[in-house]
Design a protein around this motif. Structure first.
Motif, mmCIF file in Angstrom:
data_model
loop_
_atom_site.group_PDB
_atom_site.id
_atom_site.type_symbol
_atom_site.label_atom_id
_atom_site.label_comp_id
_atom_site.label_asym_id
_atom_site.label_seq_id
_atom_site.Cartn_x
_atom_site.Cartn_y
_atom_site.Cartn_z
ATOM 1 N N ASP A 197 0.833 -1.210 0.000
ATOM 2 C CA ASP A 197 0.000 0.000 0.000
ATOM 3 C C ASP A 197 0.863 1.254 0.000
ATOM 4 O OD1 ASP A 197 -2.391 -1.495 0.167
ATOM 5 O OD2 ASP A 197 -2.234 -1.621 2.345
ATOM 6 N N MET A 200 2.338 1.996 -3.353
ATOM 7 C CA MET A 200 1.344 2.572 -4.266
ATOM 8 C C MET A 200 1.000 4.003 -3.858
ATOM 9 S SD MET A 200 -1.011 -0.781 -4.970
ATOM 10 C CE MET A 200 -1.923 -0.081 -6.344
ATOM 11 N N LYS A 203 3.674 5.978 -5.108
ATOM 12 C CA LYS A 203 3.870 5.768 -6.552
ATOM 13 C C LYS A 203 5.301 5.312 -6.853
ATOM 14 C CE LYS A 203 -0.009 8.784 -7.265
ATOM 15 N NZ LYS A 203 -0.674 9.946 -7.800
ATOM 16 N N THR A 254 0.388 -8.831 -12.891
ATOM 17 C CA THR A 254 -0.999 -8.345 -13.005
ATOM 18 C C THR A 254 -1.313 -7.306 -11.932
ATOM 19 O OG1 THR A 254 -1.717 -10.448 -13.958
ATOM 20 C CG2 THR A 254 -3.425 -9.109 -12.905
ATOM 21 N N HIS A 255 -0.592 -7.365 -10.828
ATOM 22 C CA HIS A 255 -0.891 -6.426 -9.744
ATOM 23 C C HIS A 255 -0.563 -4.996 -10.169
ATOM 24 C CE1 HIS A 255 -0.946 -4.448 -5.880
ATOM 25 N NE2 HIS A 255 -1.698 -5.460 -5.477
ATOM 26 N N PRO A 256 -1.426 -4.044 -9.824
ATOM 27 C CA PRO A 256 -1.199 -2.667 -10.290
ATOM 28 C C PRO A 256 -0.040 -1.945 -9.615
ATOM 29 C CG PRO A 256 -3.173 -2.790 -8.927
ATOM 30 C CD PRO A 256 -2.711 -4.200 -9.132
ATOM 31 N N ALA A 284 -9.499 -10.731 -12.659
ATOM 32 C CA ALA A 284 -9.640 -10.665 -11.200
ATOM 33 C C ALA A 284 -10.098 -12.006 -10.630
ATOM 34 C CB ALA A 284 -10.610 -9.549 -10.804
ATOM 35 N N HIS A 285 -11.019 -12.669 -11.321
ATOM 36 C CA HIS A 285 -11.466 -13.993 -10.873
ATOM 37 C C HIS A 285 -10.278 -14.936 -10.719
ATOM 38 C CE1 HIS A 285 -13.301 -18.002 -11.115
ATOM 39 N NE2 HIS A 285 -12.601 -18.206 -12.218
ATOM 40 N N TRP A 287 -7.001 -14.132 -10.557
ATOM 41 C CA TRP A 287 -6.038 -13.620 -9.575
ATOM 42 C C TRP A 287 -6.475 -14.000 -8.152
ATOM 43 C CZ3 TRP A 287 -5.053 -10.539 -5.381
ATOM 44 C CH2 TRP A 287 -3.742 -10.089 -5.214
ATOM 45 N N PHE A 288 -7.768 -13.842 -7.887
ATOM 46 C CA PHE A 288 -8.283 -14.175 -6.550
ATOM 47 C C PHE A 288 -8.360 -15.685 -6.324
ATOM 48 C CE2 PHE A 288 -9.451 -9.761 -6.147
ATOM 49 C CZ PHE A 288 -9.424 -9.545 -4.779
ATOM 50 N N TYR A 291 -5.042 -16.142 -4.989
ATOM 51 C CA TYR A 291 -4.930 -15.426 -3.705
ATOM 52 C C TYR A 291 -5.645 -16.192 -2.599
ATOM 53 C CZ TYR A 291 -5.251 -11.366 -0.503
ATOM 54 O OH TYR A 291 -5.174 -10.514 0.571
ATOM 55 N N SER C 96 -17.081 -16.322 -9.439
ATOM 56 C CA SER C 96 -16.623 -16.675 -8.092
ATOM 57 C C SER C 96 -16.792 -15.475 -7.181
ATOM 58 C CB SER C 96 -15.143 -17.078 -8.107
ATOM 59 O OG SER C 96 -14.333 -15.956 -8.473
ATOM 60 N N HIS C 98 -15.159 -12.766 -5.255
ATOM 61 C CA HIS C 98 -13.898 -12.040 -5.143
ATOM 62 C C HIS C 98 -14.205 -10.552 -5.076
ATOM 63 C CE1 HIS C 98 -14.537 -12.338 -9.572
ATOM 64 N NE2 HIS C 98 -13.961 -11.159 -9.613
ATOM 65 N N TYR C 99 -13.174 -9.727 -5.138
ATOM 66 C CA TYR C 99 -13.402 -8.287 -5.123
ATOM 67 C C TYR C 99 -13.160 -7.740 -6.531
ATOM 68 C CZ TYR C 99 -12.935 -8.879 -0.057
ATOM 69 O OH TYR C 99 -13.081 -9.294 1.245
ATOM 70 N N LEU C 133 -6.156 -6.244 -5.016
ATOM 71 C CA LEU C 133 -5.802 -6.040 -6.427
ATOM 72 C C LEU C 133 -6.269 -4.664 -6.904
ATOM 73 C CD1 LEU C 133 -4.536 -7.582 -8.883
ATOM 74 C CD2 LEU C 133 -6.832 -8.416 -9.423
ATOM 75 N N MET C 134 -6.644 -3.794 -5.993
ATOM 76 C CA MET C 134 -7.162 -2.479 -6.402
ATOM 77 C C MET C 134 -6.179 -1.735 -7.285
ATOM 78 S SD MET C 134 -8.297 0.815 -4.077
ATOM 79 C CE MET C 134 -9.996 0.322 -3.784
ATOM 80 N N ASN C 135 -6.685 -1.217 -8.396
ATOM 81 C CA ASN C 135 -5.944 -0.276 -9.215
ATOM 82 C C ASN C 135 -6.540 1.100 -8.908
ATOM 83 O OD1 ASN C 135 -5.005 1.470 -11.157
ATOM 84 N ND2 ASN C 135 -4.835 -0.153 -12.700
ATOM 85 N N SER C 163 -3.226 1.932 6.008
ATOM 86 C CA SER C 163 -2.387 2.001 4.813
ATOM 87 C C SER C 163 -3.242 1.964 3.550
ATOM 88 C CB SER C 163 -1.365 0.867 4.801
ATOM 89 O OG SER C 163 -2.017 -0.391 4.752
ATOM 90 N N MET C 167 -3.541 5.134 0.940
ATOM 91 C CA MET C 167 -3.183 4.852 -0.446
ATOM 92 C C MET C 167 -4.288 5.352 -1.377
ATOM 93 S SD MET C 167 -3.714 2.704 -3.227
ATOM 94 C CE MET C 167 -4.175 1.005 -2.888
ATOM 95 N N TYR C 171 -5.017 8.967 -4.642
ATOM 96 C CA TYR C 171 -5.364 8.897 -6.062
ATOM 97 C C TYR C 171 -6.664 9.610 -6.424
ATOM 98 C CZ TYR C 171 -1.621 5.533 -6.822
ATOM 99 O OH TYR C 171 -0.399 4.950 -6.932
#
Lengths: 300, 300, 300
Positions: A197, A200, A203, A254-256, A284-285, A287-288, A291, C96, C98-99, C133-135, C163, C167, C171
């Motif tokens: 966090d 990000m 930056k 893939t993570h931002p 996202a599906h 990736w999670f 995760y 699924s 997820h977020y 995974l938030m962008n 955190s 973050m 933005y």
């Protein structure tokens, strides 16, 4: 090859070659040169060192090969680290394993690194570990001197947590342009404790060491490794690769947070996997799915 | 005697005399005065109190002695604290042990302290504990009133963590010029949770309470205490003292966070050790020898 | 009814009606309308939704009732949330749990919410959970678009830690005007990990979900619940109520962090308790009596 901008004058390749184990690959000078060229041919331009790797030997093994064809220097970015002190026949003055981020230690470490690597200037110098005895005013003086002399172009840290990074940042004039941390689907600590966090928020791109968790994901027999491999296989089938290491690299890319990955192998095929993964896509599906396999339970 | 600047108008002696246990030393008024003079003779000028010490009695025992020779006041800095409420025959209105950082409690506590200590003004007032029910607007009003009336010259906190300190700081006009926390080679919590880092980030000196861990380091029979003593002995041999308490004080003084140490003894010999340690030198190898003995393992 | 100002154009009622379980109350359209009117009659004007409540059904059940008497819309503030993806017959595209805090998901979720709720605009939209995974650049774009189109008036978060909140805040252009978190005398995590401190530092009011810990405080047989009930009873006797839920609500209202409370019942009598508690007073002694019963030990 994707590139990540770390500062106005430094970008690195998304995949970085890690030289931590160079001394154990048992390569001749010529073989080391050949490996460097093969790596450059993949599009990787960034090489990751530390003064202490191989008991203070890896930088010199790399530098010896580079000296055979010095023009390669212009095609690469060289990262190295300082701040850990090891007992070693190569450093007879060292009495024990500890940290040292004093001005004199940092400057002397950089001078050793430049000589060993056969180069004039380090593109990116990292403080290897947060030092509980750090005197940030001394560290700042070292950075200033190394920056003004041109011996180091950019600065960063490694393995720093939020409070350590915010503290050091208050004292230095140069931006901390990366934090090189352990990141893999086996090791979520930096996801959970706010380190990602903060990067990000600031930056600041991250560099991931041990992206494959030192092989534990691919070969471990513990429940967690087995769970992760199952998810990696399922996602791999969907995104079009049967190589689980490529799925792991894709998960990180893939993570931002703008994560570059250190591939620390002496085998070009292993390194190539980390490059190939740059062209894979994960939603996202998927990736999670990985995760949540790591967590061992659903997110709330 | 080294001094630490806490604000433009306040510096404290690197070694501070702690009066928490004054009531248990069973001294007559004249003996208390003699002790104060002996302490001043060591070069220590800072005395650390809290309203609650000795069941609200220690401040008055000190003030009674000071009143015998009021001119000593000019030679010392007096620190006291408020914010804890104890049931006590000396405070019949108190119904239970809890915290109170309301405007009225802080002001009334300071007025009690001034009267008990026989002084006109407190050099440094600390909020004793982070209060989960703190209303920072009320605390800010209390600070303003006490500052404008001259009853308190400087403000700080004790036992605050990062989020608590950042929160309070947002509401008050006066700088928080120290955080008095538990620090010893037995108690690394504040090293590990970012409290030290924040103090260095804010360039705020720290005061260490229980630097000897209440005697646990010197006399404890647990593995950790035994490990630490062994390291203290080895380092003591190298730096030139056989007194383990001096090695501990040196370990704290060596840290760049500008740590003053509260020596809370009624015996001048014990207090003198904390002063003597200011002239000892410890290098990073030695500092980490103790640090790693505390951890029970090497740093990574 | 006390009100809490969240932004220049939004205040909410100190007690908020929570609709998470609306679908399980088995009410006809007319009964739902009657409940809404009864709630408004207590002085509550704020209704708390999420896209996912009741498997994506609760918003529509509320909207259907509201559509019977659309003029009620002007008398209320509507809060809803997005960012969690659930598998559901109502969202066949979801593969699924997820977020998803991507721009497209946030915007599409809001459009569903507006339609389901039969309203033109959401007063306050919360990101339901911190998304690993938030962008944040995408989230910021979604906020901008929703804000400019008038579909969402104000933004906030839910279940965010320090955190994560710092973050996201970096933005976005809109202020995060609340953090809706789990807060009760059974669940002190947010008191202990700095989440409350950050809200006070940022002067951002909090919304408390599960203030009764889902009934665990009132009916649990574990030691902690028994201890808390004993303290609640004693404090209730002193402050003038025999209803333990009112004591709990008072404990939350008494905290200076400006906490509104989500009462999530379909029974007006239960909701009324949360309103009644606004007129009760609790002092620090009483507040800590409950706090220390939760801890199971005294504060230091």
């Amino acid at each position: 090859m994707q590139r990540i901008q770390l500062s106005s004058d430094l970008s690195i390749s998304r995949t970085v070659h890690g030289l931590m184990h160079l001394s154990s690959w048992n390569l001749t000078k010529e073989e080391r040169l050949a490996l460097i060229k093969e790596v450059l041919d993949t599009g990787i331009t960034t090489f990751d060192h530390a003064d202490i790797y191989g008991g203070y030997q890896c930088e010199a093994l790399f530098g010896e090969a580079l000296a055979l064809e010095p023009s390669l220097r212009e095609k690469m970015e060289i990262v190295t680290k300082c701040g850990i002190v090891l007992e070693s026949p190569n450093r007879p003055a060292h009495r024990s394993h500890h940290y040292d981020t004093s001005k004199s230690h940092i400057i002397s470490s950089v001078e050793h690194s430049l000589k060993n690597l056969s180069i004039e200037s380090i593109d990116l110098l990292l403080i290897h570990r947060p030092d509980p005895l750090m005197n940030p005013e001394e560290t700042a003086e070292a950075f200033d001197e190394l920056h003004h002399s041109g011996k180091v172009k950019n600065f960063g840290v490694s393995n720093f947590k939020r409070s350590q990074l915010k503290m050091l940042e208050t004292y230095i004039d140069q931006p901390l342009c990366t934090n090189q941390i352990e990141l893999s689907p086996y090791h979520l600590e930096n996801f959970e404790d706010g380190t990602l966090d903060l990067a990000m928020e600031m930056k600041t791109p991250l560099m991931a060491w041990s992206p494959l968790a030192g092989g534990r994901i691919l070969t471990g027999q513990d429940d967690k490794a087995v769970r992760i491999r199952k998810a990696l296989q399922e996602v791999g089938n969907e995104i079009g690769t049967e190589h689980l290491d490529e799925v792991i690299y894709t998960w990180l890319y893939t993570h931002p947070a703008n994560i570059s990955v250190i591939a620390g192998s002496g085998k070009i095929k292993r390194i190539q996997s980390a490059v190939n993964a740059q062209s894979l896509k994960m939603d996202a599906h998927q990736w999670f799915q990985i995760y949540q396999a790591v967590l061992g339970h659903d997110v709330p």
